[in-house]
Design an enzyme around this catalytic site. Structure first.
Site, PDB file in Angstrom:
ATOM      1  N   CYS A   2       0.827  -1.187   0.000  1.00 24.57           N
ATOM      2  CA  CYS A   2       0.000   0.000   0.000  1.00 24.57           C
ATOM      3  C   CYS A   2       0.878   1.260   0.000  1.00 24.57           C
ATOM      4  O   CYS A   2       1.847   1.351   0.740  1.00 24.57           O
ATOM      5  CB  CYS A   2      -0.954   0.079   1.186  1.00 24.57           C
ATOM      6  SG  CYS A   2      -2.092  -1.283   1.277  1.00 24.57           S
ATOM      7  N   ARG A  27       4.067  -0.491  -4.611  1.00 23.48           N
ATOM      8  CA  ARG A  27       3.743  -0.953  -3.260  1.00 23.48           C
ATOM      9  C   ARG A  27       2.423  -1.730  -3.219  1.00 23.48           C
ATOM     10  O   ARG A  27       2.095  -2.351  -2.203  1.00 23.48           O
ATOM     11  CB  ARG A  27       3.635   0.244  -2.303  1.00 23.48           C
ATOM     12  CG  ARG A  27       4.891   1.075  -2.226  1.00 23.48           C
ATOM     13  CD  ARG A  27       4.689   2.231  -1.276  1.00 23.48           C
ATOM     14  NE  ARG A  27       4.557   1.769   0.084  1.00 23.48           N
ATOM     15  CZ  ARG A  27       5.555   1.558   0.911  1.00 23.48           C
ATOM     16  NH1 ARG A  27       6.785   1.778   0.498  1.00 23.48           N
ATOM     17  NH2 ARG A  27       5.350   1.131   2.132  1.00 23.48           N
ATOM     18  N   ASN A 100      -1.921   2.559   5.653  1.00 23.26           N
ATOM     19  CA  ASN A 100      -1.016   1.495   5.213  1.00 23.26           C
ATOM     20  C   ASN A 100      -0.604   0.736   6.458  1.00 23.26           C
ATOM     21  O   ASN A 100      -0.140   1.333   7.431  1.00 23.26           O
ATOM     22  CB  ASN A 100       0.214   2.118   4.526  1.00 23.26           C
ATOM     23  CG  ASN A 100       1.303   1.092   4.262  1.00 23.26           C
ATOM     24  OD1 ASN A 100       1.018  -0.094   4.069  1.00 23.26           O
ATOM     25  ND2 ASN A 100       2.542   1.543   4.255  1.00 23.26           N
ATOM     26  N   GLY A 101      -0.792  -0.588   6.434  1.00 21.46           N
ATOM     27  CA  GLY A 101      -0.447  -1.407   7.606  1.00 21.46           C
ATOM     28  C   GLY A 101      -1.607  -2.311   7.956  1.00 21.46           C
ATOM     29  O   GLY A 101      -2.481  -2.562   7.111  1.00 21.46           O
ATOM     30  N   GLU A 484      16.964 -18.391  -6.451  1.00 20.85           N
ATOM     31  CA  GLU A 484      16.677 -17.063  -6.987  1.00 20.85           C
ATOM     32  C   GLU A 484      16.203 -17.162  -8.436  1.00 20.85           C
ATOM     33  O   GLU A 484      15.266 -16.461  -8.846  1.00 20.85           O
ATOM     34  CB  GLU A 484      17.926 -16.169  -6.859  1.00 20.85           C
ATOM     35  CG  GLU A 484      17.797 -14.783  -7.429  1.00 20.85           C
ATOM     36  CD  GLU A 484      16.642 -13.954  -6.856  1.00 20.85           C
ATOM     37  OE1 GLU A 484      16.040 -14.362  -5.841  1.00 20.85           O
ATOM     38  OE2 GLU A 484      16.338 -12.905  -7.443  1.00 20.85           O
ATOM     39  N   GLU A 491       7.644 -15.542 -10.213  1.00 15.20           N
ATOM     40  CA  GLU A 491       6.947 -14.316  -9.820  1.00 15.20           C
ATOM     41  C   GLU A 491       6.505 -13.458 -11.007  1.00 15.20           C
ATOM     42  O   GLU A 491       5.478 -12.800 -10.927  1.00 15.20           O
ATOM     43  CB  GLU A 491       7.714 -13.498  -8.763  1.00 15.20           C
ATOM     44  CG  GLU A 491       9.052 -12.977  -9.155  1.00 15.20           C
ATOM     45  CD  GLU A 491       9.797 -12.295  -8.006  1.00 15.20           C
ATOM     46  OE1 GLU A 491       9.203 -11.968  -6.977  1.00 15.20           O
ATOM     47  OE2 GLU A 491      11.010 -12.083  -8.162  1.00 15.20           O
ATOM     48  N   HIS A 507      16.263 -38.073  -4.526  1.00 17.10           N
ATOM     49  CA  HIS A 507      15.507 -38.439  -3.320  1.00 17.10           C
ATOM     50  C   HIS A 507      14.032 -38.042  -3.439  1.00 17.10           C
ATOM     51  O   HIS A 507      13.336 -37.955  -2.432  1.00 17.10           O
ATOM     52  CB  HIS A 507      16.147 -37.804  -2.078  1.00 17.10           C
ATOM     53  CG  HIS A 507      17.557 -38.265  -1.873  1.00 17.10           C
ATOM     54  ND1 HIS A 507      17.864 -39.566  -1.539  1.00 17.10           N
ATOM     55  CD2 HIS A 507      18.743 -37.628  -1.999  1.00 17.10           C
ATOM     56  CE1 HIS A 507      19.189 -39.694  -1.456  1.00 17.10           C
ATOM     57  NE2 HIS A 507      19.740 -38.523  -1.734  1.00 17.10           N
ATOM     58  N   LYS A 606       5.995  -4.767  -3.930  1.00 14.42           N
ATOM     59  CA  LYS A 606       7.438  -4.633  -3.772  1.00 14.42           C
ATOM     60  C   LYS A 606       7.840  -4.525  -2.309  1.00 14.42           C
ATOM     61  O   LYS A 606       8.838  -5.077  -1.878  1.00 14.42           O
ATOM     62  CB  LYS A 606       7.905  -3.391  -4.524  1.00 14.42           C
ATOM     63  CG  LYS A 606       9.378  -3.120  -4.398  1.00 14.42           C
ATOM     64  CD  LYS A 606      10.064  -3.364  -5.701  1.00 14.42           C
ATOM     65  CE  LYS A 606      11.562  -3.440  -5.584  1.00 14.42           C
ATOM     66  NZ  LYS A 606      12.067  -4.745  -5.957  1.00 14.42           N
TER      67      LYS A 606
HETATM   68  C1  G6P Z   1       8.793  -8.702  -1.604  1.00 16.02           C
HETATM   69  C2  G6P Z   1       9.360  -8.365  -2.957  1.00 16.02           C
HETATM   70  C3  G6P Z   1      10.662  -9.136  -3.188  1.00 16.02           C
HETATM   71  C4  G6P Z   1      11.632  -8.872  -2.056  1.00 16.02           C
HETATM   72  C5  G6P Z   1      11.022  -9.185  -0.691  1.00 16.02           C
HETATM   73  C6  G6P Z   1      11.902  -8.684   0.441  1.00 16.02           C
HETATM   74  O1  G6P Z   1       8.338 -10.002  -1.583  1.00 16.02           O
HETATM   75  O2  G6P Z   1       8.432  -8.673  -3.973  1.00 16.02           O
HETATM   76  O3  G6P Z   1      11.235  -8.723  -4.409  1.00 16.02           O
HETATM   77  O4  G6P Z   1      12.776  -9.641  -2.244  1.00 16.02           O
HETATM   78  O5  G6P Z   1       9.766  -8.511  -0.567  1.00 16.02           O
HETATM   79  O6  G6P Z   1      11.951  -7.286   0.379  1.00 16.02           O
HETATM   80  P1  G6P Z   1      13.099  -6.405   1.005  1.00 16.02           P
HETATM   81  O7  G6P Z   1      12.699  -5.003   0.690  1.00 16.02           O
HETATM   82  O8  G6P Z   1      13.097  -6.683   2.471  1.00 16.02           O
HETATM   83  O9  G6P Z   1      14.374  -6.808   0.361  1.00 16.02           O
END
Ligand code: G6P
Length: 611
Positions: A2, A27, A100-101, A484, A491, A507, A606
């Protein structure tokens, strides 16, 4: 998670707010809304879907007024519908709020408001209680600031709030508790936002609000209070960040731009930490040799991509510093009763510096006496401000939800920390230290070479677009890297992708392979290369389509894999920084070829500021 924006000044509020929200869409982007005080009413518009739908509505029917609040949502409580979108308002439409929260005690408050005061709720959100509470106190107090002070005392959880009232066309109240909020001030104007990128176009004088603070602005006069109403003296900070950094700069997608920025930002992250002799100098890290001698255990804690960077950091620190390192995800670590004490160093990795789970770990670790070092990309973020020691990655704003340049700079940061600790402790020789610094400095040029082969990656991506599943395998640091690679693909392209340690395949996971299943086999580790070749043969024998990633010169792999991506030769610890780049671009092309929204994948956000 948010984004919120508020404005009070002399400009058209809806224009400033929509512009600000466009910078915060990363966000959350499932719905958006805006409320403007027109002088006679609160004009409130709310739309599910992307911000563009709301902007379209505001373009058609203008919103007049110089005070307003806006929100772009990532739903937690209640589906992303028009009704559940923010701003929320009181029954009489006298009060509007954005939040937000998460209000953790909202059910209890809702119960009280419904039964005691007969309030009728319109939405399924937790946030709506705030509008009704402010309204209730405002009716009693006839003072907006007092009403907000009384309201926040009743709230539990995380909340960044902006509040306006119909009959207060020159007042706005902002509150911060565990969710980010900044206020930018200029002559006769104030702009609030969840992060500075939404404000910089208007002013660079920024107040970073701390937890438990209320920022009250009335007719060009600003004051800050704590929740008990005591005045707080605070200075604004001049933020010197380039606006251009947050634009697409000629690329079609932020993700593409950010992938291509890696050579530059990796170099920045390294060069800014070297002194005139080429030795590592960590400006905001105050850990001495004596401190290091007392540290008997290190945790690296993070979420998502940052956690994957942490997995590589674990290898580097254990290898170089000879201290046991446990890497874990923040949401699990926190509730696992971790054994932390004053001899523990907790390294947190977070691009945004605001991730709620990671922030909670920080507070718990500090409470238990541990030293906390954070690696973050955002200066002034909550994690940066609350940690004992900070290492800033110099990645610049990362807008695309899928993290790329933040990841590679996080790895580089962890390696620099490992080298610095190791040389201080005497666990590596000066020659090795120098050699590794030279190699790190050379990595940018090699990343450029890897980026040059984008057509090759695009061709490989075509083989993934119809697949239901894909697997990523590797050994040693490559198994962390595989995680990764798989995350990037799932995603943004919604292909089910899983990572396995190559040795573990037999396994169980090997049973999943079918004719043509794509398998990316990362085989960059010299010591483990032959074992990886055997694993490639095993999956190939079961019908997999294997794309191997190996160091140049390891031609043997060409005989086994269907496709091979060669990356320049490099030290085993450093080569993953090169090997991740083709995986980023393959995921990117799969998403583009599938016609998906690369930068704003479904269901994600994000910055995840809720637990
Ligand atoms: C979300 C984002 C990821 C990110 C993760 C941790 O899931 O989509 O791309 O790696 O949060 O975020 P940070 O800001 O703590 O690295």
């Amino acid at each position: 998670m948010c984004g919120i924006v508020g404005y009070l000044g002399n400009k058209n509020a809806s224009e400033v707010i929509l512009n600000g929200l466009s910078k915060l869409e990363y966000r959350g982007y499932d719905s958006a809304g805006i409320a403007v005080n027109t002088g006679s009413c609160l004009d409130i518009r709310k739309k599910s879907g992307r911000l563009a739908i709301l902007a379209d509505d505001v373009t058609k029917i203008k919103m007049d007024g110089t005070l307003g609040i806006g929100h772009t949502r990532w739903a937690t409580h209640g589906e992303p519908t028009d009704v559940n979108a923010h701003p929320h308002f009181s029954e009489n439409k006298e009060i509007a709020i954005v939040h937000n929260g998460i209000i953790e005690n909202y059910l209890e408050l809702k119960e009280e408001l419904t039964h005691k005061y007969g309030v009728k709720f319109l939405t399924q959100t937790d946030s709506e209680v705030v509008a009704h509470l402010v309204d209730k106190f405002y009716k009693e107090e006839k003072d907006l600031l007092e009403a907000v002070k009384n309201t926040v005392k009743k709230l539990r959880g995380a909340f960044a709030l902006l509040i306006i009232a119909k009959d207060r066309p020159d007042e706005i109240v902002a509150v911060r508790q565990d969710s980010p909020l900044v206020a930018g001030v200029a002559e006769g104007e104030v702009v609030f936002a969840s992060d500075v990128s939404a404000i910089l176009e208007y002013t660079r004088d920024i107040f970073y609000l701390d937890n438990g603070e209320i920022f009250y602005s009335k007719a060009g006069k600003n004051q800050i209070f704590d929740f008990d109403g005591n005045k707080i003296d605070k200075e604004s900070v001049y933020v010197d960040l380039s606006l251009e950094a947050a634009s697409k700069g000629g690329y079609d997608y932020f993700m593409e731009k950010e992938i291509y920025e890696q050579p530059r930002v990796i170099a920045e992250t390294i060069e800014r930490r070297l002194d005139e002799n080429g030795d590592i100098k960590l400006d905001n890290i105050y850990i001495s040799k004596e401190d290091l001698d007392n540290i008997n255990k290190i945790y690296i804690i993070a979420c998502g991509t940052a956690y994957h960077a942490g997995l590589l950091g674990k290898y580097a620190i254990e290898k170089l510093v000879k201290v046991p390192v446990i890497a874990d995800i923040a949401s699990e670590f926190r509730y696992s009763d971790p054994m932390i004490d004053k001899n523990t160093l907790v390294i947190l990795v977070s691009q945004s510096g605001e991730t709620a789970d990671t922030l909670s770990v920080l507070r718990e670790a500090e409470q238990k006496g541990a030293r906390v070092l954070s690696i973050t990309n955002v200066v002034g973020s909550s994690i940066a401000r609350e940690s004992h020691d900070v290492f800033y990655t110099w990645a610049g704003p990362e807008i695309s939800v899928a993290s790329t340049k933040a990841y590679t700079t996080q790895i580089v940061s962890l390696y620099m920390i490992a080298l610095d600790f190791a040389i201080k402790k005497g666990t590596i020789t000066k020659e090795y230290y120098r050699d590794m610094i030279d190699k790190l400095r050379g990595v940018s040029k090699k990343v450029e070479k890897v980026l040059d082969k984008k057509d090759e990656y695009r061709e490989i991506a075509k083989k993934f677009i119809k697949s239901q599943s894909a697997f990523y395998i590797g050994r040693g640091v490559d198994s962390g890297l595989a995680m990764e690679g798989a995350l990037k693909l799932k995603e943004i392209s919604y292909v089910h992708a899983e990572a396995f340690s190559a040795g573990e395949l037999k396994h169980g996971p090997i049973a999943l392979l079918e004719e043509g299943t794509p398998v990316i086999a990362i085989a960059t580790q010299s010591k483990l290369f032959e074992k990886m070749v055997s694993n490639i043969q095993e999956v190939k024998a079961r019908g997999a389509y294997v794309v191997a990633i190996a160091q140049e010169g390891n031609d043997l792999v060409s005989k086994t894999a269907n496709d091979v991506i060669f990356v320049p030769q490099e030290d085993d610890l450093i080569v993953p920084i090169l090997a991740v780049v083709p995986m980023q671009l393959i995921a990117f092309y799969v998403s583009v070829l599938r016609g998906l929204d690369v930068d704003k994948p479904r269901n994600l956000a994000k910055s995840v500021t809720v637990e």
